[in-house]
Design a protein around this motif. Structure first.
Motif, PDB file in Angstrom:
ATOM      1  N   SER A 217      63.275 -29.596  22.091  1.00 52.19           N
ATOM      2  CA  SER A 217      64.052 -28.795  23.020  1.00 52.19           C
ATOM      3  C   SER A 217      63.888 -29.377  24.416  1.00 52.19           C
ATOM      4  N   ILE A 218      64.998 -29.611  25.094  1.00 51.73           N
ATOM      5  CA  ILE A 218      64.923 -30.182  26.437  1.00 51.73           C
ATOM      6  C   ILE A 218      65.841 -29.430  27.394  1.00 51.73           C
ATOM      7  N   LYS A 219      65.450 -29.446  28.661  1.00 51.80           N
ATOM      8  CA  LYS A 219      66.276 -28.934  29.745  1.00 51.80           C
ATOM      9  C   LYS A 219      66.443 -30.076  30.748  1.00 51.80           C
ATOM     10  N   THR A 220      67.673 -30.334  31.121  1.00 53.63           N
ATOM     11  CA  THR A 220      67.913 -31.462  32.017  1.00 53.63           C
ATOM     12  C   THR A 220      69.194 -31.245  32.806  1.00 53.63           C
ATOM     13  N   ILE A 221      69.452 -32.132  33.742  1.00 49.75           N
ATOM     14  CA  ILE A 221      70.705 -32.065  34.488  1.00 49.75           C
ATOM     15  C   ILE A 221      71.822 -32.682  33.648  1.00 49.75           C
ATOM     16  N   LYS A 222      73.030 -32.207  33.826  1.00 47.51           N
ATOM     17  CA  LYS A 222      74.158 -32.766  33.090  1.00 47.51           C
ATOM     18  C   LYS A 222      74.390 -34.209  33.533  1.00 47.51           C
ATOM     19  N   GLY A 223      74.631 -35.071  32.556  1.00 45.77           N
ATOM     20  CA  GLY A 223      74.847 -36.479  32.854  1.00 45.77           C
ATOM     21  C   GLY A 223      73.598 -37.327  32.735  1.00 45.77           C
ATOM     22  N   TYR A 224      72.446 -36.680  32.494  1.00 45.50           N
ATOM     23  CA  TYR A 224      71.193 -37.425  32.344  1.00 45.50           C
ATOM     24  C   TYR A 224      71.277 -38.319  31.100  1.00 45.50           C
TER      25      TYR A 224
ATOM     26  N   MET B 161      69.988 -38.603   9.720  1.00 50.33           N
ATOM     27  CA  MET B 161      70.694 -37.347   9.501  1.00 50.33           C
ATOM     28  C   MET B 161      70.530 -36.546  10.789  1.00 50.33           C
ATOM     29  N   LEU B 162      71.593 -36.452  11.559  1.00 49.81           N
ATOM     30  CA  LEU B 162      71.520 -35.871  12.897  1.00 49.81           C
ATOM     31  C   LEU B 162      72.158 -34.484  12.916  1.00 49.81           C
ATOM     32  N   PHE B 163      71.370 -33.488  13.358  1.00 55.50           N
ATOM     33  CA  PHE B 163      71.843 -32.115  13.464  1.00 55.50           C
ATOM     34  C   PHE B 163      71.686 -31.652  14.918  1.00 55.50           C
ATOM     35  N   ASN B 164      72.793 -31.357  15.562  1.00 57.05           N
ATOM     36  CA  ASN B 164      72.760 -30.889  16.940  1.00 57.05           C
ATOM     37  C   ASN B 164      72.910 -29.374  16.939  1.00 57.05           C
ATOM     38  N   LEU B 165      71.797 -28.667  17.123  1.00 57.71           N
ATOM     39  CA  LEU B 165      71.810 -27.210  17.032  1.00 57.71           C
ATOM     40  C   LEU B 165      72.317 -26.550  18.296  1.00 57.71           C
ATOM     41  N   GLN B 166      72.032 -27.157  19.441  1.00 60.50           N
ATOM     42  CA  GLN B 166      72.421 -26.540  20.713  1.00 60.50           C
ATOM     43  C   GLN B 166      72.718 -27.621  21.743  1.00 60.50           C
ATOM     44  N   GLY B 167      73.735 -27.369  22.578  1.00 60.85           N
ATOM     45  CA  GLY B 167      74.075 -28.313  23.636  1.00 60.85           C
ATOM     46  C   GLY B 167      75.133 -29.308  23.194  1.00 60.85           C
ATOM     47  N   LYS B 168      75.453 -30.213  24.102  1.00 61.92           N
ATOM     48  CA  LYS B 168      76.449 -31.246  23.812  1.00 61.92           C
ATOM     49  C   LYS B 168      75.951 -32.567  24.375  1.00 61.92           C
TER      50      LYS B 168
ATOM     51  N   GLU C 176      75.211 -33.679  28.100  1.00 64.37           N
ATOM     52  CA  GLU C 176      76.341 -33.024  28.756  1.00 64.37           C
ATOM     53  C   GLU C 176      76.137 -31.521  28.863  1.00 64.37           C
ATOM     54  N   SER C 177      74.945 -31.060  28.524  1.00 65.56           N
ATOM     55  CA  SER C 177      74.575 -29.652  28.665  1.00 65.56           C
ATOM     56  C   SER C 177      73.198 -29.578  29.312  1.00 65.56           C
ATOM     57  N   SER C 178      72.913 -28.471  29.952  1.00 69.81           N
ATOM     58  CA  SER C 178      71.624 -28.324  30.622  1.00 69.81           C
ATOM     59  C   SER C 178      70.490 -28.061  29.640  1.00 69.81           C
ATOM     60  N   GLU C 179      70.812 -27.510  28.454  1.00 71.07           N
ATOM     61  CA  GLU C 179      69.796 -27.243  27.428  1.00 71.07           C
ATOM     62  C   GLU C 179      70.260 -27.799  26.091  1.00 71.07           C
ATOM     63  N   SER C 180      69.338 -28.379  25.351  1.00 73.43           N
ATOM     64  CA  SER C 180      69.683 -28.966  24.056  1.00 73.43           C
ATOM     65  C   SER C 180      68.564 -28.753  23.053  1.00 73.43           C
ATOM     66  N   PHE C 181      68.944 -28.692  21.782  1.00 71.50           N
ATOM     67  CA  PHE C 181      67.959 -28.682  20.692  1.00 71.50           C
ATOM     68  C   PHE C 181      68.516 -29.552  19.579  1.00 71.50           C
TER      69      PHE C 181
END
Length: 332
Positions: free
Chosen positions: A57-64, A77-84, A118-123
């Motif tokens: 889980s990460i929090k970052t600025i968009k465009g990082y 096998m890539l699963f993007n649960l949250q964010g873009k 492209e999102s501030s939060e991702s998982f």
């Protein structure tokens, strides 16, 4: 941020606050914590002989951008649960976007590129397999011939041109992989079985669609009309739809529409629309929308009717679904 991965071993980051390692005879576990000004969070890996699992889980600025250098060969096998995010591969001059609640399978062979947040939060959850381990489970189907050639030619690529939605069965399997309570050799057996279950569900989604298989039962004119209504529904399923509206769009009558659609897809028009709306609803819930907001966005005037439909589709209520997903964010 830069990360290097050698032959499916652990990810080595150039910027990190601290890293914890534990080892036993069957696998090693690594937890990396980040506390950079523009990049905060954690990433955990379990590294086995023929595969590894990584999630974080990460929090970052968009465009990082996270620049990666994957040495050797790996099936992911890539699963993007949250964010873009978007994967950029300069040597191919291409990029691949992943929306929230989507998945695909990638092949890397001495690949350099970057992942743009492209999102501030991702998982994200990554299951990396050795090609030899993976190839024995890949069906002998013409649909996967292009991916087999990529592996043989040692070229980066993905197994399916479009990402697919993570369904409810996948979510529960991912949770079992992440939260496995087994230890030592038993953990390896347990996680291997769940990875194969996930792979089965992924490959099934990537096989030719029901439409492609069943339109042989329709005339060319009927097939063209069903394809037209199919595309119209895909572009407008979050709006109110009626049979009369759809018939007007494709120039047919209700009997022909219902019969042709059932022949092509094996379900009714409205069942098909309902499935699309429920998958979209899950995606919106993952993005942080409330149950009432999601209900309105997928054309349910009554939130209670929406909750009933969601539970019928996924076996759990929207609120319970969000509660279960929150357990992904494991505290280290």
């Amino acid at each position: 941020m830069k990360v290097t991965i050698n032959n499916n071993e652990e990810a080595v980051f150039d910027k990190l606050a601290n890293i914890k390692k534990t080892n036993d005879n069957f696998y090693k576990t690594l937890i990396t914590n980040f506390n950079d000004d523009n990049f905060k969070g954690w990433y955990k890996e379990h590294v086995f002989e023929n595969f590894k699992i990584g999630f974080g889980s990460i929090k970052t600025i968009k465009g990082y951008r996270i620049h990666f250098n994957i040495k050797g060969e790996s099936i992911e096998m890539l699963f993007n649960l949250q964010g873009k995010f978007t994967i950029h591969i300069p040597e191919k001059g291409s990029k691949y976007s992943f929306n929230s609640n989507s998945h695909n399978i990638n092949f890397y062979s001495n690949t350099k590129g970057c992942l743009e947040c492209e999102s501030s939060e991702s998982f994200i959850v990554r299951l990396n397999l050795s090609p030899l381990f993976f190839i024995q489970y890949l069906p002998d189907d013409i649909r996967f011939d292009d991916f087999k050639r990529l592996i043989n030619d040692k070229k980066f690529g993905k197994i399916n041109s479009e990402n697919c939605l993570i369904n409810s069965k996948m979510h529960f399997l991912i949770k079992e992989v992440i939260d496995s309570e087994w230890d030592n050799h038993f953990r390896k057996i347990h996680i291997t079985s769940k990875i194969l279950d996930l792979l089965l569900l992924q490959l099934y989604q990537f096989t030719p669609s029901v439409l492609e298989k069943n339109t042989t039962k329709l005339t060319t004119t009927e097939t063209n009309k069903i394809r037209k209504v199919y595309e119209y529904i895909l572009n407008n399923y979050t709006s109110p739809l009626t049979l009369s509206l759809l018939c007007k769009e494709i120039g047919t009558n209700e009997y022909a529409l219902k019969k042709g659609f059932k022949t092509a897809f094996g379900i009714t028009v409205f069942k098909f629309i309902a499935n699309l709306r429920m998958n979209k609803a899950k995606e919106l819930l993952l993005k942080g929308y409330t149950v009432n907001e999601v209900s309105e966005k997928v054309s349910y005037k009554n939130p209670q009717h929406f909750s009933t439909a969601f539970k019928k589709k996924f076996g759990t209520s929207p609120s319970k679904f969000l509660s279960e997903l929150s357990s992904y964010k494991i505290k280290n």
